[in-house]
Design an enzyme around this catalytic site. Structure first.
Site, PDB file in Angstrom:
ATOM      1  N   GLY A  12       0.846  -1.202   0.000  1.00  0.00           N
ATOM      2  CA  GLY A  12       0.000   0.000   0.000  1.00  0.00           C
ATOM      3  C   GLY A  12       0.876   1.244   0.000  1.00  0.00           C
ATOM      4  N   SER A  16      -0.405   4.287   4.279  1.00  0.00           N
ATOM      5  CA  SER A  16      -1.688   3.564   4.152  1.00  0.00           C
ATOM      6  C   SER A  16      -2.046   2.775   5.402  1.00  0.00           C
ATOM      7  CB  SER A  16      -1.655   2.631   2.934  1.00  0.00           C
ATOM      8  OG  SER A  16      -0.575   1.736   3.037  1.00  0.00           O
ATOM      9  N   GLY A  17      -1.084   2.561   6.285  1.00  0.00           N
ATOM     10  CA  GLY A  17      -1.379   1.851   7.538  1.00  0.00           C
ATOM     11  C   GLY A  17      -0.784   0.452   7.600  1.00  0.00           C
ATOM     12  N   LYS A  18       0.247   0.211   6.808  1.00  0.00           N
ATOM     13  CA  LYS A  18       0.833  -1.132   6.756  1.00  0.00           C
ATOM     14  C   LYS A  18       1.422  -1.556   8.101  1.00  0.00           C
ATOM     15  CE  LYS A  18       3.594   0.165   3.436  1.00  0.00           C
ATOM     16  NZ  LYS A  18       3.067   1.523   3.268  1.00  0.00           N
ATOM     17  N   GLU A  41       9.170  -2.894   7.683  1.00  0.00           N
ATOM     18  CA  GLU A  41      10.113  -2.241   6.775  1.00  0.00           C
ATOM     19  C   GLU A  41      11.305  -1.728   7.609  1.00  0.00           C
ATOM     20  OE1 GLU A  41      10.129  -2.533   3.556  1.00  0.00           O
ATOM     21  OE2 GLU A  41       8.848  -0.952   2.791  1.00  0.00           O
ATOM     22  N   TYR A  61      15.381  11.766  -0.571  1.00  0.00           N
ATOM     23  CA  TYR A  61      14.322  12.755  -0.765  1.00  0.00           C
ATOM     24  C   TYR A  61      14.889  14.143  -1.101  1.00  0.00           C
ATOM     25  CZ  TYR A  61      10.408   9.738   0.461  1.00  0.00           C
ATOM     26  OH  TYR A  61       9.450   8.756   0.444  1.00  0.00           O
ATOM     27  N   GLN A  72      17.842   2.846  -3.204  1.00  0.00           N
ATOM     28  CA  GLN A  72      17.142   1.620  -3.599  1.00  0.00           C
ATOM     29  C   GLN A  72      18.023   0.386  -3.401  1.00  0.00           C
ATOM     30  OE1 GLN A  72      13.672   3.342  -3.854  1.00  0.00           O
ATOM     31  NE2 GLN A  72      13.928   1.169  -4.109  1.00  0.00           N
ATOM     32  N   GLU A  96       6.141  -6.451   5.766  1.00  0.00           N
ATOM     33  CA  GLU A  96       5.695  -5.146   5.268  1.00  0.00           C
ATOM     34  C   GLU A  96       6.399  -4.887   3.939  1.00  0.00           C
ATOM     35  OE1 GLU A  96       6.486  -1.920   7.917  1.00  0.00           O
ATOM     36  OE2 GLU A  96       5.383  -0.479   6.694  1.00  0.00           O
TER      37      GLU A  96
HETATM   38  P1  TTP Z   1       6.802   2.563   3.545  1.00  0.00           P
HETATM   39  O1  TTP Z   1       7.286   1.217   3.185  1.00  0.00           O
HETATM   40  O2  TTP Z   1       5.599   3.034   2.812  1.00  0.00           O
HETATM   41  O3  TTP Z   1       6.536   2.554   5.125  1.00  0.00           O
HETATM   42  P2  TTP Z   1       5.509   3.440   5.966  1.00  0.00           P
HETATM   43  O4  TTP Z   1       5.970   3.382   7.389  1.00  0.00           O
HETATM   44  O5  TTP Z   1       5.435   4.779   5.340  1.00  0.00           O
HETATM   45  O6  TTP Z   1       4.150   2.640   5.773  1.00  0.00           O
HETATM   46  P3  TTP Z   1       2.780   2.802   6.552  1.00  0.00           P
HETATM   47  O7  TTP Z   1       2.563   4.257   6.833  1.00  0.00           O
HETATM   48  O8  TTP Z   1       1.757   2.240   5.586  1.00  0.00           O
HETATM   49  O9  TTP Z   1       2.887   2.003   7.804  1.00  0.00           O
HETATM   50  O10 TTP Z   1       8.015   3.535   3.262  1.00  0.00           O
HETATM   51  C1  TTP Z   1       8.926   4.096   4.148  1.00  0.00           C
HETATM   52  C2  TTP Z   1       9.644   5.172   3.378  1.00  0.00           C
HETATM   53  O11 TTP Z   1      10.582   4.612   2.460  1.00  0.00           O
HETATM   54  C3  TTP Z   1       8.725   6.030   2.523  1.00  0.00           C
HETATM   55  O12 TTP Z   1       9.144   7.378   2.636  1.00  0.00           O
HETATM   56  C4  TTP Z   1       8.927   5.534   1.120  1.00  0.00           C
HETATM   57  C5  TTP Z   1      10.358   5.078   1.142  1.00  0.00           C
HETATM   58  N1  TTP Z   1      10.662   3.977   0.209  1.00  0.00           N
HETATM   59  C6  TTP Z   1      11.301   4.249  -1.002  1.00  0.00           C
HETATM   60  O13 TTP Z   1      11.561   5.415  -1.323  1.00  0.00           O
HETATM   61  N2  TTP Z   1      11.661   3.221  -1.801  1.00  0.00           N
HETATM   62  C7  TTP Z   1      11.393   1.918  -1.486  1.00  0.00           C
HETATM   63  O14 TTP Z   1      11.740   1.006  -2.257  1.00  0.00           O
HETATM   64  C8  TTP Z   1      10.694   1.648  -0.261  1.00  0.00           C
HETATM   65  C9  TTP Z   1      10.362   0.222   0.083  1.00  0.00           C
HETATM   66  C10 TTP Z   1      10.353   2.694   0.542  1.00  0.00           C
END
Ligand code: TTP
Length: 217
Positions: A12, A16-18, A41, A61, A72, A96
């Site tokens: 998601g 999204s709340g993973k 994650e 970022y 990546q 996740e």
């Molecule tokens: P998310 O995997 O989306 O974790 P989250 O904590 O934001 O999820 P949720 O709110 O649903 O619990 O990503 C963490 C950060 O890492 C987010 O800023 C996106 C970044 N990211 C990348 O830029 N590239 C990648 O391949 C991944 C897996 C994450």
């Protein structure tokens, strides 16, 4: 199914709340006597990597052209390390995001935004393509928390992770569209309308999985 474990991936958009669902399902499954390995994650590694404690998430970022590829690679490496750790006897692996998300969503987003060179994009794409075919990377079931970009962005702003403060609706719309292309209407994916908080209650999702025969407890 790697090493006899049932592998569930939660996907998601950002926000999204993973993580919340991951923890909730972990608690429920353990309360049913299941042996679960939960893999959130590894963001803590991405913001403090190696002996120099480099914050690759922030660097990516701030300057995606210079750090998108490095970030990546770090994300892929840390995910492989998690997925290949030895957890004898575990019945359920709760993860996740999958490695496939890095290919279909995040690498595609960098490519679309022209924030990665053609050469670097091709290297990463082949690396991810190869890794995604290895047993440990293939989920048996995927849960897709489907949010509208506005709701996801609202939750990101509320959570206020410092590295993500520059994220815009355009960024989140792109990630949303890439998730949709990849997951919406694909087999072995349970799609959850995650705009409504009551839909992402772990107990509700657990009961839905049982009812639809996606898991057997
Ligand atoms: P998310 O995997 O989306 O974790 P989250 O904590 O934001 O999820 P949720 O709110 O649903 O619990 O990503 C963490 C950060 O890492 C987010 O800023 C996106 C970044 N990211 C990348 O830029 N590239 C990648 O391949 C991944 C897996 C994450």
């Amino acid at each position: 199914m790697a090493a006899g474990r049932f592998h569930i991936a939660i996907e998601g958009n950002i926000g999204s709340g993973k993580s919340t669902l991951l923890q909730g399902l972990d608690t429920i499954l353990k309360s049913k006597g299941k042996s679960v390995v939960m893999l959130p994650e590894p963001v803590y590694e991405w913001i403090s990597f190696g002996s120099q404690k480099v914050n690759y998430l922030r660097k990516m970022y701030l300057n995606p052209e210079a750090f998108g590829m490095k970030f990546q690679v770090v994300a892929t490496l840390t995910k492989i390390e998690q997925l290949t750790q030895n957890c004898p006897g575990s019945e359920i692996l709760l993860v996740e995001r999958s490695l496939a998300a890095q290919k279909h969503v995040f690498l595609s987003a960098l490519t679309e935004a022209k924030q990665i060179s053609l050469e670097d994009g091709e290297i990463l794409d082949r690396l991810l393509e190869a890794v995604c075919q290895i047993d440990f990377a293939i989920p048996d079931l995927t849960i897709y928390l489907r949010t509208s970009p506005e709701v996801a962005l609202g939750r990101i702003k509320t959570r206020a992770r410092p590295e993500e403060e520059g994220l815009t609706l355009t960024d989140i719309c792109r990630l949303h569209r890439l998730h949709e292309l990849w997951l919406f209407q694909s087999p072995r994916v349970l799609v959850v309308d995650a705009d409504r908080l009551e839909n992402i209650r772990p107990q509700t999702i657990f009961e839905d999985l049982l009812k639809k025969g996606k898991i057997h407890i």
